[in-house]
Motif scaffolding. Sequence first.
Motif, PDB file in Angstrom:
ATOM      1  N   ILE A  98       5.562   5.309   6.274  1.00  0.00           N
ATOM      2  CA  ILE A  98       4.562   6.164   6.918  1.00  0.00           C
ATOM      3  C   ILE A  98       3.389   5.348   7.452  1.00  0.00           C
ATOM      4  N   SER A  99       3.623   4.401   8.339  1.00  0.00           N
ATOM      5  CA  SER A  99       2.581   3.496   8.800  1.00  0.00           C
ATOM      6  C   SER A  99       1.708   4.075   9.921  1.00  0.00           C
ATOM      7  N   ASP A 100       2.143   5.132  10.582  1.00  0.00           N
ATOM      8  CA  ASP A 100       1.375   5.673  11.710  1.00  0.00           C
ATOM      9  C   ASP A 100      -0.021   6.095  11.247  1.00  0.00           C
ATOM     10  N   TRP A 135       0.846  -1.186   0.000  1.00  0.00           N
ATOM     11  CA  TRP A 135       0.000   0.000   0.000  1.00  0.00           C
ATOM     12  C   TRP A 135       0.885   1.241   0.000  1.00  0.00           C
ATOM     13  N   TYR A 136       0.595   2.158  -0.956  1.00  0.00           N
ATOM     14  CA  TYR A 136       1.262   3.443  -1.042  1.00  0.00           C
ATOM     15  C   TYR A 136       0.212   4.542  -0.955  1.00  0.00           C
ATOM     16  N   ARG A 137       0.644   5.731  -0.513  1.00  0.00           N
ATOM     17  CA  ARG A 137      -0.195   6.898  -0.687  1.00  0.00           C
ATOM     18  C   ARG A 137       0.547   7.920  -1.524  1.00  0.00           C
ATOM     19  N   GLN A 138      -0.251   8.672  -2.303  1.00  0.00           N
ATOM     20  CA  GLN A 138       0.308   9.699  -3.170  1.00  0.00           C
ATOM     21  C   GLN A 138      -0.315  11.036  -2.822  1.00  0.00           C
ATOM     22  N   ASP A 139       0.535  12.005  -2.555  1.00  0.00           N
ATOM     23  CA  ASP A 139       0.106  13.380  -2.292  1.00  0.00           C
ATOM     24  C   ASP A 139       0.725  14.272  -3.352  1.00  0.00           C
ATOM     25  N   PRO A 140       0.020  15.296  -3.790  1.00  0.00           N
ATOM     26  CA  PRO A 140       0.563  16.189  -4.826  1.00  0.00           C
ATOM     27  C   PRO A 140       1.940  16.720  -4.434  1.00  0.00           C
ATOM     28  N   GLY A 141       2.899  16.570  -5.342  1.00  0.00           N
ATOM     29  CA  GLY A 141       4.238  17.094  -5.102  1.00  0.00           C
ATOM     30  C   GLY A 141       5.115  16.253  -4.195  1.00  0.00           C
ATOM     31  N   LEU A 142       4.580  15.113  -3.722  1.00  0.00           N
ATOM     32  CA  LEU A 142       5.367  14.297  -2.797  1.00  0.00           C
ATOM     33  C   LEU A 142       5.676  12.906  -3.327  1.00  0.00           C
ATOM     34  N   GLY A 143       5.211  12.579  -4.476  1.00  0.00           N
ATOM     35  CA  GLY A 143       5.455  11.240  -4.988  1.00  0.00           C
ATOM     36  C   GLY A 143       4.634  10.209  -4.246  1.00  0.00           C
ATOM     37  N   LEU A 144       5.061   8.959  -4.315  1.00  0.00           N
ATOM     38  CA  LEU A 144       4.379   7.871  -3.626  1.00  0.00           C
ATOM     39  C   LEU A 144       5.217   7.452  -2.414  1.00  0.00           C
ATOM     40  N   ARG A 145       4.533   7.182  -1.324  1.00  0.00           N
ATOM     41  CA  ARG A 145       5.221   6.755  -0.101  1.00  0.00           C
ATOM     42  C   ARG A 145       4.619   5.450   0.401  1.00  0.00           C
ATOM     43  N   LEU A 146       5.490   4.551   0.823  1.00  0.00           N
ATOM     44  CA  LEU A 146       5.090   3.211   1.228  1.00  0.00           C
ATOM     45  C   LEU A 146       4.486   3.231   2.630  1.00  0.00           C
ATOM     46  N   ILE A 147       3.304   2.612   2.770  1.00  0.00           N
ATOM     47  CA  ILE A 147       2.620   2.564   4.066  1.00  0.00           C
ATOM     48  C   ILE A 147       2.887   1.218   4.749  1.00  0.00           C
ATOM     49  N   TYR A 148       2.538   0.130   4.074  1.00  0.00           N
ATOM     50  CA  TYR A 148       2.742  -1.234   4.567  1.00  0.00           C
ATOM     51  C   TYR A 148       3.003  -2.144   3.379  1.00  0.00           C
ATOM     52  N   TYR A 149       3.646  -3.287   3.677  1.00  0.00           N
ATOM     53  CA  TYR A 149       3.781  -4.309   2.661  1.00  0.00           C
ATOM     54  C   TYR A 149       3.719  -5.687   3.300  1.00  0.00           C
ATOM     55  N   SER A 150       3.427  -6.674   2.463  1.00  0.00           N
ATOM     56  CA  SER A 150       3.196  -8.029   2.971  1.00  0.00           C
ATOM     57  C   SER A 150       3.759  -9.046   1.991  1.00  0.00           C
ATOM     58  N   ILE A 165      -8.329  11.289   9.673  1.00  0.00           N
ATOM     59  CA  ILE A 165      -8.070  12.709   9.892  1.00  0.00           C
ATOM     60  C   ILE A 165      -7.842  13.372   8.541  1.00  0.00           C
ATOM     61  N   PRO A 166      -8.082  14.700   8.457  1.00  0.00           N
ATOM     62  CA  PRO A 166      -7.999  15.377   7.154  1.00  0.00           C
ATOM     63  C   PRO A 166      -6.650  15.210   6.444  1.00  0.00           C
ATOM     64  N   ASN A 167      -5.535  15.113   7.157  1.00  0.00           N
ATOM     65  CA  ASN A 167      -4.259  14.987   6.431  1.00  0.00           C
ATOM     66  C   ASN A 167      -4.027  13.576   5.889  1.00  0.00           C
ATOM     67  N   GLN A 168      -5.015  12.703   6.037  1.00  0.00           N
ATOM     68  CA  GLN A 168      -4.977  11.412   5.352  1.00  0.00           C
ATOM     69  C   GLN A 168      -5.708  11.461   4.014  1.00  0.00           C
ATOM     70  N   ALA A 226      -4.684 -13.237  -2.074  1.00  0.00           N
ATOM     71  CA  ALA A 226      -5.206 -12.319  -3.076  1.00  0.00           C
ATOM     72  C   ALA A 226      -5.746 -11.019  -2.506  1.00  0.00           C
ATOM     73  N   LYS A 227      -5.865 -10.878  -1.193  1.00  0.00           N
ATOM     74  CA  LYS A 227      -6.543  -9.719  -0.617  1.00  0.00           C
ATOM     75  C   LYS A 227      -5.693  -9.037   0.449  1.00  0.00           C
ATOM     76  N   PHE A 228      -5.592  -7.714   0.325  1.00  0.00           N
ATOM     77  CA  PHE A 228      -4.775  -6.923   1.247  1.00  0.00           C
ATOM     78  C   PHE A 228      -5.538  -5.641   1.505  1.00  0.00           C
ATOM     79  N   SER A 229      -5.982  -5.423   2.748  1.00  0.00           N
ATOM     80  CA  SER A 229      -6.826  -4.283   3.081  1.00  0.00           C
ATOM     81  C   SER A 229      -6.079  -3.274   3.930  1.00  0.00           C
ATOM     82  N   LEU A 230      -6.384  -2.017   3.715  1.00  0.00           N
ATOM     83  CA  LEU A 230      -5.789  -0.915   4.477  1.00  0.00           C
ATOM     84  C   LEU A 230      -6.894  -0.247   5.281  1.00  0.00           C
ATOM     85  N   SER A 231      -6.663  -0.048   6.576  1.00  0.00           N
ATOM     86  CA  SER A 231      -7.661   0.587   7.431  1.00  0.00           C
ATOM     87  C   SER A 231      -7.121   1.866   8.044  1.00  0.00           C
TER      88      SER A 231
END
Lengths: 115, 114
Positions: free
Chosen positions: A60-62, A34-49, A82-85, A72-77
């Motif tokens: 950035i797992s916090d 799982w990655y998140r992408q924010d404008p101007g910041l590229g992609l950042r890794l959250i978790y992997y399995s 919060i708004p900065n997510q 086959a299934k990997f869920s992110l919760s």
Amino acid sequence: DADVTQTPRNRITKTGKRIMLECSQTKGHDRMYWYRQDPGLGLRLIYYSFDVKDINKGEISDGYSVSRQAQAKFSLSLESAIPNQTALYFCATYDYVLGRDYEQYFGPGTRLTVT
Amino acid sequence: GENVEQHPSTLSVQEGDSAVIKCTYSDSASNYFPWYKQELGKRPQLIIDIRSNVGEKKDQRIAVTLNKTAKHFSLHITETQPEDSAVYFCAASGAGGGADGLTFGKGTHLIIQP
């Protein structure tokens, strides 16, 4: 190509709500991300399995948790959004692609807005 | 951990000219360096990659060069076309070759002027 699907594709939620983003893949790849992408910041890794018993934190797992329900299934919760997510979230798999070597392949993304 | 710097953040070139995007990385153990292209509203798609046992790789109009001593790698696009307009991301693997995830640069918005 790896067939990686994400649900929902778009979601608006309120601060404090719990939300789950789901990812499924049909190619039998063991490794998922799982990655998140924010404008101007590229992609950042959250978790992997690597498999259902192997979960690893990324950069950035916090504020996030994950569940690998099956190969086959990997869920992110987000336990309490919060708004900065607010971001674009991508699921990815990694495995050998015939004729191309190992490759990280991304799903279509989930756009999450936290108000 | 790994840190990837990417320059420039925006690049405007005339159609038919060449474009070069440069990245540096910090972890000398990194051994896999992919480049992704992302069109507006779409997923990142791998366009070319290079592993640390080679110095250059070409695929038609796209090439990537790697200098492990200096810890930098570059994307070269020749004979640019309108469909090359997109955001390009470089990434580095760390020692895991990509299996442990990738560290991305912040992206370059490539604009092809007609």
